[in-house]
Design a protein around this motif. Sequence first.
Motif, mmCIF file in Angstrom:
data_model
loop_
_atom_site.group_PDB
_atom_site.id
_atom_site.type_symbol
_atom_site.label_atom_id
_atom_site.label_comp_id
_atom_site.label_asym_id
_atom_site.label_seq_id
_atom_site.Cartn_x
_atom_site.Cartn_y
_atom_site.Cartn_z
ATOM 1 N N VAL A 58 22.166 47.826 53.111
ATOM 2 C CA VAL A 58 21.517 48.982 53.735
ATOM 3 C C VAL A 58 22.504 49.638 54.694
ATOM 4 C CG1 VAL A 58 19.163 48.119 53.522
ATOM 5 C CG2 VAL A 58 20.502 47.514 55.526
ATOM 6 N N ASP A 59 22.535 50.970 54.673
ATOM 7 C CA ASP A 59 23.364 51.705 55.625
ATOM 8 C C ASP A 59 22.458 52.343 56.677
ATOM 9 O OD1 ASP A 59 22.144 53.703 54.226
ATOM 10 O OD2 ASP A 59 23.975 54.557 53.382
ATOM 11 N N MET A 60 23.047 53.104 57.602
ATOM 12 C CA MET A 60 22.270 53.668 58.692
ATOM 13 C C MET A 60 21.214 54.671 58.215
ATOM 14 S SD MET A 60 21.435 53.634 61.776
ATOM 15 C CE MET A 60 22.703 52.547 62.424
ATOM 16 N N PRO A 61 21.537 55.624 57.307
ATOM 17 C CA PRO A 61 20.482 56.535 56.847
ATOM 18 C C PRO A 61 19.304 55.808 56.199
ATOM 19 C CG PRO A 61 22.625 57.428 56.290
ATOM 20 C CD PRO A 61 22.859 56.034 56.787
ATOM 21 N N LEU A 83 11.241 55.346 59.756
ATOM 22 C CA LEU A 83 10.256 56.432 59.701
ATOM 23 C C LEU A 83 9.032 56.003 58.902
ATOM 24 C CD1 LEU A 83 9.371 59.334 60.234
ATOM 25 C CD2 LEU A 83 10.710 60.032 58.222
ATOM 26 N N LEU A 84 9.273 55.349 57.780
ATOM 27 C CA LEU A 84 8.161 54.844 56.970
ATOM 28 C C LEU A 84 7.330 53.852 57.768
ATOM 29 C CD1 LEU A 84 6.626 54.387 54.288
ATOM 30 C CD2 LEU A 84 8.340 52.652 53.735
ATOM 31 N N LEU A 85 7.987 52.932 58.463
ATOM 32 C CA LEU A 85 7.260 51.916 59.236
ATOM 33 C C LEU A 85 6.453 52.551 60.362
ATOM 34 C CD1 LEU A 85 9.969 49.097 59.423
ATOM 35 C CD2 LEU A 85 7.996 49.246 57.898
ATOM 36 N N ASN A 144 3.488 58.781 53.879
ATOM 37 C CA ASN A 144 3.983 57.438 53.550
ATOM 38 C C ASN A 144 4.725 57.429 52.223
ATOM 39 O OD1 ASN A 144 3.043 54.783 55.178
ATOM 40 N ND2 ASN A 144 1.612 56.442 55.581
ATOM 41 N N TYR A 145 4.085 57.980 51.202
ATOM 42 C CA TYR A 145 4.701 57.954 49.870
ATOM 43 C C TYR A 145 5.861 58.932 49.764
ATOM 44 C CZ TYR A 145 1.372 54.711 47.898
ATOM 45 O OH TYR A 145 0.658 53.569 47.620
#
Length: 229
Positions: free
Chosen positions: A86-89, A96-98, A133-134
Amino acid sequence: MESGASLPVKGHHVHQRHFDRLVMLSDGVFAIAMTLSAVELKPEPQPGENLLHAWVGPLLTYFISFAIIGSVWIRHRRTLAHLRYVDMPMTLISLLLLSLVALMPVVIRVLLSDAMGANSTGMLIYSVTLMANYACLAVGWGYAAFIAQLAPDVPRSRAWGWLLQELFVAIVFGAVALYSLHLKLVAALVMLVGAGLRVASVRLERSAKAGALSGGEAQAPHGNTNPGQ
């Protein structure tokens, strides 16, 4: 012990630690959101209404919400499971999703407190939150699979199929939001677009499975041809 402590931290170790922490945070947020959704259940019988009838609506809303949150978790788990790192973006998109998942207990409370039904403000807020969310799931997978190349082991047809799946669900909830605003014709047109995306995703998934069976994807690293999780 001192010689072991002096070993350098290599790049792949750092990536793995970042990945593990993101997975742990994600599971914790999803677990808390699912648990707090049950806490919001406080049915109060209206005059002339028995307790059993008062529980039906809230329980139905809770189980539907639990299933939807669980579906978001399954799809997010699928995304993370196919990433090499995983990278920063990607981390920011996941955060954001969480943040949206963590809002679900509050959104459910608003929905339960609004007695106006499917055309209510509560339903509008509920559907918009789930659409977001989606949409985040779609953005995250689109970035990982097609921009940052974080999931090179997933065949292109399957990657596109999964992306269209996320967009399809986001569009469905968008249509529900439009319906709540009494924009029924626009909602119907949006649903048609969503149906088209769903058909396309099914065809892409079948194409990916056919390619795997015929050996067209046999050269994928690690032999990853699992179409599911």
